[in-house]
Design a protein around this motif. Structure first.
Motif, PDB file in Angstrom:
ATOM      1  N   GLY A 141      -6.092   2.836 -17.445  1.00  0.00           N
ATOM      2  CA  GLY A 141      -7.177   1.775 -17.903  1.00  0.00           C
ATOM      3  C   GLY A 141      -7.559   0.135 -18.425  1.00  0.00           C
ATOM      4  O   GLY A 141      -7.997  -0.788 -18.558  1.00  0.00           O
ATOM      5  N   ALA A 142      -5.859  -0.159 -18.253  1.00  0.00           N
ATOM      6  CA  ALA A 142      -5.820  -1.542 -18.631  1.00  0.00           C
ATOM      7  C   ALA A 142      -5.963  -2.565 -17.557  1.00  0.00           C
ATOM      8  O   ALA A 142      -5.391  -2.326 -16.385  1.00  0.00           O
ATOM      9  N   ASP A 143      -5.856  -3.826 -17.978  1.00  0.00           N
ATOM     10  CA  ASP A 143      -5.984  -4.015 -16.934  1.00  0.00           C
ATOM     11  C   ASP A 143      -3.811  -5.055 -16.810  1.00  0.00           C
ATOM     12  O   ASP A 143      -3.131  -5.739 -16.974  1.00  0.00           O
ATOM     13  N   MET A 144      -4.038  -4.508 -14.959  1.00  0.00           N
ATOM     14  CA  MET A 144      -2.839  -4.732 -14.577  1.00  0.00           C
ATOM     15  C   MET A 144      -2.643  -5.783 -13.244  1.00  0.00           C
ATOM     16  O   MET A 144      -3.962  -6.129 -12.876  1.00  0.00           O
ATOM     17  N   GLN A 145      -1.245  -6.407 -13.661  1.00  0.00           N
ATOM     18  CA  GLN A 145      -0.906  -7.013 -12.532  1.00  0.00           C
ATOM     19  C   GLN A 145       0.499  -6.314 -11.909  1.00  0.00           C
ATOM     20  O   GLN A 145       1.230  -5.953 -12.131  1.00  0.00           O
ATOM     21  N   VAL A 146       0.136  -5.524 -10.727  1.00  0.00           N
ATOM     22  CA  VAL A 146       1.386  -5.039  -9.318  1.00  0.00           C
ATOM     23  C   VAL A 146       1.268  -5.891  -8.121  1.00  0.00           C
ATOM     24  O   VAL A 146       0.724  -6.603  -7.481  1.00  0.00           O
ATOM     25  N   SER A 147       2.693  -5.578  -8.456  1.00  0.00           N
ATOM     26  CA  SER A 147       3.300  -6.963  -7.439  1.00  0.00           C
ATOM     27  C   SER A 147       3.913  -5.751  -6.562  1.00  0.00           C
ATOM     28  O   SER A 147       4.511  -4.956  -7.022  1.00  0.00           O
ATOM     29  N   LEU A 148       4.136  -6.066  -5.148  1.00  0.00           N
ATOM     30  CA  LEU A 148       4.805  -5.095  -4.113  1.00  0.00           C
ATOM     31  C   LEU A 148       5.070  -5.905  -2.830  1.00  0.00           C
ATOM     32  O   LEU A 148       4.576  -7.190  -2.597  1.00  0.00           O
ATOM     33  N   VAL A 149       6.399  -5.165  -2.399  1.00  0.00           N
ATOM     34  CA  VAL A 149       6.530  -5.866  -0.995  1.00  0.00           C
ATOM     35  C   VAL A 149       6.035  -4.871  -0.157  1.00  0.00           C
ATOM     36  O   VAL A 149       7.437  -4.116  -0.182  1.00  0.00           O
ATOM     37  N   ASN A 150       5.260  -4.677   1.028  1.00  0.00           N
ATOM     38  CA  ASN A 150       4.853  -3.631   1.382  1.00  0.00           C
ATOM     39  C   ASN A 150       6.089  -3.903   2.196  1.00  0.00           C
ATOM     40  O   ASN A 150       6.401  -4.328   3.214  1.00  0.00           O
ATOM     41  N   ASP A 151       6.293  -2.037   2.758  1.00  0.00           N
ATOM     42  CA  ASP A 151       6.930  -2.444   4.519  1.00  0.00           C
ATOM     43  C   ASP A 151       6.857  -1.567   4.783  1.00  0.00           C
ATOM     44  O   ASP A 151       6.463  -0.267   5.691  1.00  0.00           O
ATOM     45  N   GLY A 152       7.467  -2.113   5.955  1.00  0.00           N
ATOM     46  CA  GLY A 152       6.439  -2.056   7.288  1.00  0.00           C
ATOM     47  C   GLY A 152       5.318  -2.450   8.709  1.00  0.00           C
ATOM     48  O   GLY A 152       5.550  -3.196   8.871  1.00  0.00           O
ATOM     49  N   PRO A 153       3.899  -2.674   7.680  1.00  0.00           N
ATOM     50  CA  PRO A 153       3.406  -2.226   6.124  1.00  0.00           C
ATOM     51  C   PRO A 153       3.120  -0.716   6.690  1.00  0.00           C
ATOM     52  O   PRO A 153       2.089  -0.419   8.177  1.00  0.00           O
ATOM     53  N   VAL A 154       3.503   0.053   5.535  1.00  0.00           N
ATOM     54  CA  VAL A 154       2.924   1.259   5.963  1.00  0.00           C
ATOM     55  C   VAL A 154       1.936   1.705   4.878  1.00  0.00           C
ATOM     56  O   VAL A 154       2.375   1.793   3.839  1.00  0.00           O
TER      57      VAL A 154
END
Length: 148
Positions: free
Chosen positions: A126-139
């Motif tokens: 339920g929180a306002d989140m910041q998601v960071s990622l390095v997509n691999d593939g991308p898959v």
């Protein structure tokens, strides 16, 4: 339940500039819950996710599971996966699960992944989140228990 699974090299989640979790190689799971979801949906998804073979073997073929690569999971609650955009320009989220039910099923889902030997980190429901990622593939793989 709906899940968007992304194979990643690394990922993290923060709330109010405080990091809640980070992983190396593994999966980011964006998890949406509806009022119709049950333990059977959780069991199906956990079974599929833990056995999914989308990591490359020594021949460069997607043939290894998350267990095989000792990967980790970052699980993020995501009610917007149930957005209905058929009318107008503002999405409706009435198909998303009621917050109490959704939070409970989301917690059960993550607990089941852990009971199956997976390392799972989460954001804050339920929180306002910041998601960071390095997509691999991308898959990117989509799961929808209502449309299997």
């Amino acid at each position: 339940m709906k899940i968007v699974l992304q194979r990643v090299k690394e990922a993290s989640v923060s709330v109010n500039n405080q990091q809640l979790g980070d992983i190396g190689q593994g999966y980011v799971l964006l998890v949406g819950v509806s009022d119709d979801d049950t333990q059977a949906d959780i069991d199906y998804l956990v079974h599929k996710i833990k056995r999914l073979r989308i990591f490359e073997d020594s021949d460069g073929r997607m043939n290894l599971s998350i267990h095989d690569v000792q990967g980790q999971i970052l699980s993020i609650s995501q009610f917007t996966l149930f957005a209905n955009t058929k009318k107008g320009n503002r999405p409706s989220f009435t198909d998303a699960g009621a917050p109490d039910l959704a939070a409970n099923l989301y917690d059960q889902f993550n607990a089941s992944l852990r009971r199956n030997g997976l390392l799972v980190k989460t954001g804050e429901f339920g929180a306002d989140m910041q998601v960071s990622l390095v997509n691999d593939g991308p898959v990117t793989i989509l799961f929808d228990t209502q449309h299997q």
